[in-house]
Design an enzyme around this catalytic site. Structure first.
Site, mmCIF file in Angstrom:
data_model
loop_
_atom_site.group_PDB
_atom_site.id
_atom_site.type_symbol
_atom_site.label_atom_id
_atom_site.label_comp_id
_atom_site.label_asym_id
_atom_site.label_seq_id
_atom_site.Cartn_x
_atom_site.Cartn_y
_atom_site.Cartn_z
ATOM 1 C CE LYS A 1 2.431 1.483 1.170
ATOM 2 N NZ LYS A 1 2.436 1.960 -0.199
ATOM 3 C CG ASP B 1 -3.956 1.926 -2.159
ATOM 4 O OD1 ASP B 1 -3.651 2.424 -1.067
ATOM 5 O OD2 ASP B 1 -3.138 1.701 -3.072
ATOM 6 C CD GLN C 1 3.893 3.320 -3.123
ATOM 7 O OE1 GLN C 1 3.368 2.456 -2.425
ATOM 8 N NE2 GLN C 1 4.000 4.563 -2.728
HETATM 9 N N1 GUN Z 1 1.741 6.636 -2.988
HETATM 10 C C1 GUN Z 1 1.761 7.436 -1.890
HETATM 11 N N2 GUN Z 1 0.800 7.058 -1.023
HETATM 12 C C2 GUN Z 1 0.174 6.011 -1.564
HETATM 13 C C3 GUN Z 1 -0.886 5.166 -1.127
HETATM 14 O O1 GUN Z 1 -1.477 5.341 -0.041
HETATM 15 N N3 GUN Z 1 -1.228 4.158 -1.974
HETATM 16 C C4 GUN Z 1 -0.614 3.965 -3.163
HETATM 17 N N4 GUN Z 1 -1.040 2.959 -3.926
HETATM 18 N N5 GUN Z 1 0.370 4.721 -3.602
HETATM 19 C C5 GUN Z 1 0.767 5.733 -2.797
#
Ligand code: GUN
Length: 297
Positions: free
Chosen positions: A54, A121, A98
Site C-alpha cells: 500500500k 475502507d 489494517q
Molecule cells: N485486511 C485485509 N484486507 C483488508 C482491507 O481491505 N482493509 C483493512 N483495513 N484491513 C484488511
C-alpha cells in the site's frame, strides 16, 4: 466453452494510472499532495506485506503515505488516540486501520472512531448505511473493484441474476448492496444455504467470497456466466514443500463452462489497493471542497 480471462492486474494498473493523473491535478489545485495513513498493529506477516505494498503504490501514484506501526501489545486506548490524531490532521485524507487487530481490541469500536469522511475502507457504520441507502460515501475496496471488473466486462448489469457466495461485512454484504444498486436480482448464499450448487447454477454473475479453496465447481456454473473469484487461499503445491495460491472457485473446471472468469492470482487481488488509492483521491477532493467527476475514475 473456454472462458475469457478477466485481467484484474491490467485493469488495476490502468486505474492506478488514472488515480495518478487525478492526484497530480489535486496537488496543482490544492497546493498539497493527497495523503493516506495506514495503521498496522502487530507483526502479522500477511498484513506487513499488504501495508508495504500500500505504501509503495501510494507514493507511486503521487500521494503521501503515512505509516504508523504499533506493537502487538499496544492498548486499545493508545490506538484510539492515534486514530483521533489522524482524524484531526489536515494532511491526512484517508485512514486505514489494517485488520485483523490483536484479540484484546474491539475492531468495531476502533473502526467507529475513524472520521467517516476519511474512512477509505468503507467499514464505518455511517458508510455502510450510506451504501445501503444510495448516499455518497465510501465503499469497501474489494467489492467495489469486483463491480468495476464486472461493468468493464459486461457493460450494464441491469436485470442480471447475481449470486454472492459469502456474507462477510467486508465483501459479501457490500457486494450484494452494490449489485442491487446496479439493478441485479441478488441472492446471498452462505454456509447454511440449502442446495448451494443449484442456487449458483441460476446465476448470470457468480461472486465467490467464502474463503474455502476451490469450493465452487464447474458443474455449478451456468454456461456463459461471469465468475468473480475473491478467494485467496494458500494450499500445498504439486512439488513437495511448495505452496500455491488458489481461489474459492475450481478454476480448471469453471473456466470450461463460464463465459468469463477472474484468475487467482491476477484477478480481484490487484484491484483492492488500486481502489483504495481511488477512494483516497476521492476523499481528498471531497474534504478539500474541490470538484471531481468521480465517475471518471
Ligand atoms: N485486511 C485485509 N484486507 C483488508 C482491507 O481491505 N482493509 C483493512 N483495513 N484491513 C484488511
Amino acid at each position: 466453452m473456454t472462458a475469457q480471462i478477466i485481467d484484474g492486474k491490467a485493469f488495476a494498473a490502468g486505474l492506478r494510472e488514472r488515480v495518478g493523473t487525478v492526484a497530480a491535478d489535486f496537488e496543482a489545485k490544492s497546493g498539497r499532495k493527497a495523503g493516506l495513513a495506514v495503521v498496522l498493529v502487530g507483526e502479522d506477516p500477511a498484513s506487513q506485506v499488504y501495508v508495504r505494498n500500500k505504501g509503495k503504490q501510494t507514493l507511486a501514484c503521487g500521494m503521501k503515505s503515512f505509516e504508523h506501526k504499533l506493537s502487538a501489545d499496544t492498548s486499545e486506548a493508545d490506538l484510539l488516540a492515534v486514530v483521533e490524531k489522524l482524524n484531526a490532521d489536515p494532511a491526512v485524507d484517508g485512514i486505514l486501520v489494517q485488520l485483523p487487530l490483536p484479540s484484546h481490541m474491539n475492531e468495531q469500536k476502533v473502526i467507529a472512531a475513524i472520521n467517516p469522511d476519511k474512512d477509505v475502507d468503507g467499514f464505518h457504520v455511517v458508510n455502510v448505511g450510506r451504501l445501503s441507502t444510495g448516499l455518497p460515501g465510501f465503499v469497501p475496496c474489494t467489492p467495489l473493484g469486483c463491480v468495476m471488473l464486472l461493468k468493464d466486462q459486461l457493460g450494464s448489469l441491469s436485470g442480471l441474476d447475481a449470486v454472492v457466495v459469502g456474507r462477510s461485512n467486508i465483501v459479501g454484504k457490500p457486494m450484494a448492496q452494490l449489485l442491487i444498486a446496479e439493478s441485479c436480482t441478488v441472492t446471498v448464499a452462505h454456509s447454511r444455504t440449502q442446495d448451494l450448487p443449484e442456487v449458483v447454477r441460476r446465476a448470470d454473475i457468480v461472486v465467490a467470497a467464502v474463503g474455502r479453496p476451490e469450493m465452487v465447481k464447474g458443474e455449478w456454473i451456468k454456461p456463459g456466466a461471469t465468475v468473480i473469484d475473491v478467494g485467496i487461499n494458500r494450499v500445498p503445491g504439486a512439488e513437495e514443500g511448495k505452496t500455491k495460491l488458489v481461489g474459492d472457485v475450481d478454476f480448471a473446471s469453471a473456466s470450461e463452462v463460464a463465459g468469463a472468469i477472474t484468475p487467482v492470482p491476477g484477478g480481484v487481488g490487484p484491484m483492492t489497493i488500486a481502489v483504495l488509492l481511488r477512494n483516497t483521491i476521492v476523499a481528498a477532493h471531497r474534504n478539500a471542497g474541490i470538484e471531481l467527476d468521480e465517475s471518471t475514475i
